[in-house]
Design a protein around this motif. Structure first.
Motif, PDB file in Angstrom:
ATOM      1  N   THR A 104       0.797  -1.176  -0.064  1.00 39.92           N
ATOM      2  CA  THR A 104      -0.015  -0.174  -0.121  1.00 39.92           C
ATOM      3  C   THR A 104       0.803   1.210  -0.139  1.00 39.92           C
ATOM      4  O   THR A 104       0.488   2.179  -0.830  1.00 39.92           O
ATOM      5  N   GLY A 105       1.915   1.104   0.530  1.00 40.21           N
ATOM      6  CA  GLY A 105       2.676   2.258   0.739  1.00 40.21           C
ATOM      7  C   GLY A 105       3.382   2.716  -0.546  1.00 40.21           C
ATOM      8  O   GLY A 105       3.569   3.817  -0.910  1.00 40.21           O
ATOM      9  N   LEU A 106       4.096   1.440  -1.379  1.00 39.79           N
ATOM     10  CA  LEU A 106       4.545   1.678  -2.578  1.00 39.79           C
ATOM     11  C   LEU A 106       3.564   2.282  -3.382  1.00 39.79           C
ATOM     12  O   LEU A 106       3.645   3.141  -4.375  1.00 39.79           O
ATOM     13  N   SER A 107       2.334   1.622  -3.471  1.00 39.61           N
ATOM     14  CA  SER A 107       1.323   2.014  -4.538  1.00 39.61           C
ATOM     15  C   SER A 107       0.958   3.434  -4.338  1.00 39.61           C
ATOM     16  O   SER A 107       0.262   4.094  -5.198  1.00 39.61           O
ATOM     17  N   THR A 108       0.868   3.662  -3.042  1.00 40.22           N
ATOM     18  CA  THR A 108       0.512   5.203  -2.887  1.00 40.22           C
ATOM     19  C   THR A 108       1.018   6.170  -3.412  1.00 40.22           C
ATOM     20  O   THR A 108       0.517   7.295  -4.103  1.00 40.22           O
ATOM     21  N   VAL A 109       2.434   5.959  -3.496  1.00 40.84           N
ATOM     22  CA  VAL A 109       3.087   7.153  -4.313  1.00 40.84           C
ATOM     23  C   VAL A 109       2.884   7.134  -5.577  1.00 40.84           C
ATOM     24  O   VAL A 109       2.816   8.062  -6.347  1.00 40.84           O
ATOM     25  N   TRP A 110       3.101   5.893  -6.366  1.00 45.48           N
ATOM     26  CA  TRP A 110       2.976   5.934  -7.853  1.00 45.48           C
ATOM     27  C   TRP A 110       1.435   6.179  -8.192  1.00 45.48           C
ATOM     28  O   TRP A 110       1.518   6.729  -9.080  1.00 45.48           O
ATOM     29  N   ASN A 111       0.456   5.802  -7.240  1.00 45.02           N
ATOM     30  CA  ASN A 111      -1.018   6.040  -8.042  1.00 45.02           C
ATOM     31  C   ASN A 111      -1.024   7.583  -7.855  1.00 45.02           C
ATOM     32  O   ASN A 111      -2.047   8.001  -8.511  1.00 45.02           O
ATOM     33  N   TYR A 112      -0.641   8.360  -6.680  1.00 40.85           N
ATOM     34  CA  TYR A 112      -0.827   9.885  -6.854  1.00 40.85           C
ATOM     35  C   TYR A 112      -0.633  10.497  -7.996  1.00 40.85           C
ATOM     36  O   TYR A 112      -1.578  11.281  -8.632  1.00 40.85           O
ATOM     37  N   PHE A 113       0.536  10.041  -8.438  1.00 44.78           N
ATOM     38  CA  PHE A 113       1.022  10.663  -9.790  1.00 44.78           C
ATOM     39  C   PHE A 113       0.123  10.366 -11.084  1.00 44.78           C
ATOM     40  O   PHE A 113      -0.149  10.949 -11.722  1.00 44.78           O
ATOM     41  N   ALA A 114      -0.084   8.919 -10.888  1.00 47.31           N
ATOM     42  CA  ALA A 114      -1.019   8.367 -12.113  1.00 47.31           C
ATOM     43  C   ALA A 114      -2.500   9.005 -12.107  1.00 47.31           C
ATOM     44  O   ALA A 114      -2.732   9.107 -12.963  1.00 47.31           O
ATOM     45  N   TYR A 115      -2.858   9.110 -10.940  1.00 45.15           N
ATOM     46  CA  TYR A 115      -4.229   9.818 -10.818  1.00 45.15           C
ATOM     47  C   TYR A 115      -4.230  11.122 -11.423  1.00 45.15           C
ATOM     48  O   TYR A 115      -5.029  11.530 -12.142  1.00 45.15           O
ATOM     49  N   ARG A 116      -3.261  12.069 -10.851  1.00 49.49           N
ATOM     50  CA  ARG A 116      -3.425  13.521 -11.010  1.00 49.49           C
ATOM     51  C   ARG A 116      -3.112  13.641 -12.423  1.00 49.49           C
ATOM     52  O   ARG A 116      -3.628  14.699 -13.100  1.00 49.49           O
ATOM     53  N   TYR A 117      -2.130  12.950 -13.183  1.00 43.75           N
ATOM     54  CA  TYR A 117      -1.483  13.454 -14.221  1.00 43.75           C
ATOM     55  C   TYR A 117      -2.123  12.629 -15.597  1.00 43.75           C
ATOM     56  O   TYR A 117      -1.688  13.016 -16.409  1.00 43.75           O
ATOM     57  N   TRP A 118      -2.670  11.376 -15.067  1.00 42.17           N
ATOM     58  CA  TRP A 118      -3.105  10.644 -16.038  1.00 42.17           C
ATOM     59  C   TRP A 118      -4.496  10.239 -15.987  1.00 42.17           C
ATOM     60  O   TRP A 118      -5.381  10.533 -16.860  1.00 42.17           O
ATOM     61  N   VAL A 119      -5.026   9.502 -15.036  1.00 41.70           N
ATOM     62  CA  VAL A 119      -6.646   9.071 -14.646  1.00 41.70           C
ATOM     63  C   VAL A 119      -7.496  10.007 -14.818  1.00 41.70           C
ATOM     64  O   VAL A 119      -8.273  10.092 -15.578  1.00 41.70           O
ATOM     65  N   PHE A 120      -7.158  11.238 -13.846  1.00 42.72           N
ATOM     66  CA  PHE A 120      -7.925  12.014 -13.608  1.00 42.72           C
ATOM     67  C   PHE A 120      -7.859  13.420 -14.228  1.00 42.72           C
ATOM     68  O   PHE A 120      -8.625  14.350 -14.142  1.00 42.72           O
ATOM     69  N   ALA A 121      -6.923  13.394 -15.045  1.00 41.67           N
ATOM     70  CA  ALA A 121      -6.363  14.756 -15.724  1.00 41.67           C
ATOM     71  C   ALA A 121      -7.592  14.950 -16.788  1.00 41.67           C
ATOM     72  O   ALA A 121      -7.827  14.359 -17.360  1.00 41.67           O
ATOM     73  N   ASP A 122      -7.876  16.412 -16.559  1.00 39.83           N
ATOM     74  CA  ASP A 122      -9.130  17.094 -17.673  1.00 39.83           C
ATOM     75  C   ASP A 122      -8.078  17.406 -18.950  1.00 39.83           C
ATOM     76  O   ASP A 122      -7.521  18.250 -19.025  1.00 39.83           O
ATOM     77  N   THR A 123      -8.642  16.527 -20.048  1.00 40.26           N
ATOM     78  CA  THR A 123      -7.737  16.644 -21.322  1.00 40.26           C
ATOM     79  C   THR A 123      -8.732  17.637 -22.190  1.00 40.26           C
ATOM     80  O   THR A 123      -8.087  18.033 -23.255  1.00 40.26           O
ATOM     81  N   ARG A 124      -9.731  17.953 -21.807  1.00 42.52           N
ATOM     82  CA  ARG A 124     -10.698  19.117 -22.513  1.00 42.52           C
ATOM     83  C   ARG A 124     -10.116  20.429 -22.493  1.00 42.52           C
ATOM     84  O   ARG A 124      -9.709  20.893 -21.531  1.00 42.52           O
ATOM     85  N   PRO A 125     -10.308  21.172 -23.696  1.00 42.76           N
ATOM     86  CA  PRO A 125      -9.798  22.451 -23.847  1.00 42.76           C
ATOM     87  C   PRO A 125     -10.339  23.140 -22.742  1.00 42.76           C
ATOM     88  O   PRO A 125     -11.911  23.208 -22.799  1.00 42.76           O
ATOM     89  N   SER A 126      -9.737  23.987 -22.128  1.00 37.98           N
ATOM     90  CA  SER A 126     -10.151  25.040 -21.038  1.00 37.98           C
ATOM     91  C   SER A 126     -10.813  26.279 -21.700  1.00 37.98           C
ATOM     92  O   SER A 126     -10.256  26.462 -22.695  1.00 37.98           O
ATOM     93  N   LYS A 127     -11.846  26.838 -21.353  1.00 40.46           N
ATOM     94  CA  LYS A 127     -12.466  27.892 -21.673  1.00 40.46           C
ATOM     95  C   LYS A 127     -11.660  29.198 -21.088  1.00 40.46           C
ATOM     96  O   LYS A 127     -11.237  29.432 -20.080  1.00 40.46           O
ATOM     97  N   LYS A 128     -11.469  29.875 -22.343  1.00 39.61           N
ATOM     98  CA  LYS A 128     -10.502  31.222 -22.068  1.00 39.61           C
ATOM     99  C   LYS A 128     -11.643  32.436 -21.694  1.00 39.61           C
ATOM    100  O   LYS A 128     -12.433  32.418 -22.441  1.00 39.61           O
ATOM    101  N   ASP A 129     -11.233  33.130 -20.770  1.00 38.22           N
ATOM    102  CA  ASP A 129     -12.470  34.437 -20.427  1.00 38.22           C
ATOM    103  C   ASP A 129     -12.046  35.510 -21.334  1.00 38.22           C
ATOM    104  O   ASP A 129     -10.890  35.839 -21.546  1.00 38.22           O
TER     105      ASP A 129
END
Length: 129
Positions: A104-129
Motif C-alpha cells: 500500500t505504501g509503494l502503490s500510494t506514491v505511484w498512484n498519486y501521480f498516475a491519478y493526478r496526471y493521467w487518470v483524472f487529468a482533464d484533457t478537454r480544452p479549457s475555456k478562456k475568459d
C-alpha cells in the motif's frame, strides 16, 4: 484539505480500511488462500476507491468513460503488484499484513501521480475568459 495530495491521503486511508477489512474477512474468517483473498479484496474496493478519488481528492471533470478505463488499467497493474508483494513478504516475520502495508505504501506514491496526471487529468480544452 485544499491540496489534492492531502485529500488523496485521507481518501486513500478510507479505501485502505475497506480493502484491509475485506482481506481480513476473506483470509482470517473464511480461510481463503492468501493470493485469492488479496486479489479479490483489492478488486472489490475498486468502485469505492475510484469514486472517492475522482470526486473528493481530485475533483475531476475528466470524461468519465476515459477516466474509468484508465483507472481500470491502473487497477490491473496494481492488483498484480499487490498480490506479488504480499505473497513475497508473507513468509517473513511481517506476514501478509506487513506485506499489505508495504504494498500500500509503494502503490500510494505511484498512484498519486498516475491519478493526478493521467487518470483524472482533464484533457478537454479549457475555456478562456
Amino acid at each position: 484539505m485544499r491540496h489534492s495530495a492531502v485529500r488523496y491521503l485521507v481518501a486513500g486511508g478510507l479505501a485502505f480500511l475497506v480493502d484491509i477489512g475485506i482481506l481480513a474477512l476473506l483470509r482470517e474468517v473464511l480461510a481463503w488462500p492468501l493470493w485469492l483473498a488479496t486479489g479479490v479484496a483489492f478488486l472489490l474496493s475498486f468502485f469505492f476507491t475510484y469514486s472517492i478519488q475522482r470526486y473528493f481528492s481530485f475533483e475531476s471533470s475528466a470524461a468519465h468513460g476515459v477516466a474509468l478505463l484508465k483507472y481500470a488499467a491502473l487497477v490491473g497493474f496494481n492488483t498484480i503488484a499487490v498480490v506479488f508483494i504480499v505473497t513475497l513478504i508473507n513468509p517473513s516475520p511481517l506476514g501478509w499484513l506487513g506485506g499489505k502495508v508495504i504494498a500500500t505504501g509503494l502503490s500510494t506514491v505511484w498512484n498519486y501521480f498516475a491519478y493526478r496526471y493521467w487518470v483524472f487529468a482533464d484533457t478537454r480544452p479549457s475555456k478562456k475568459d
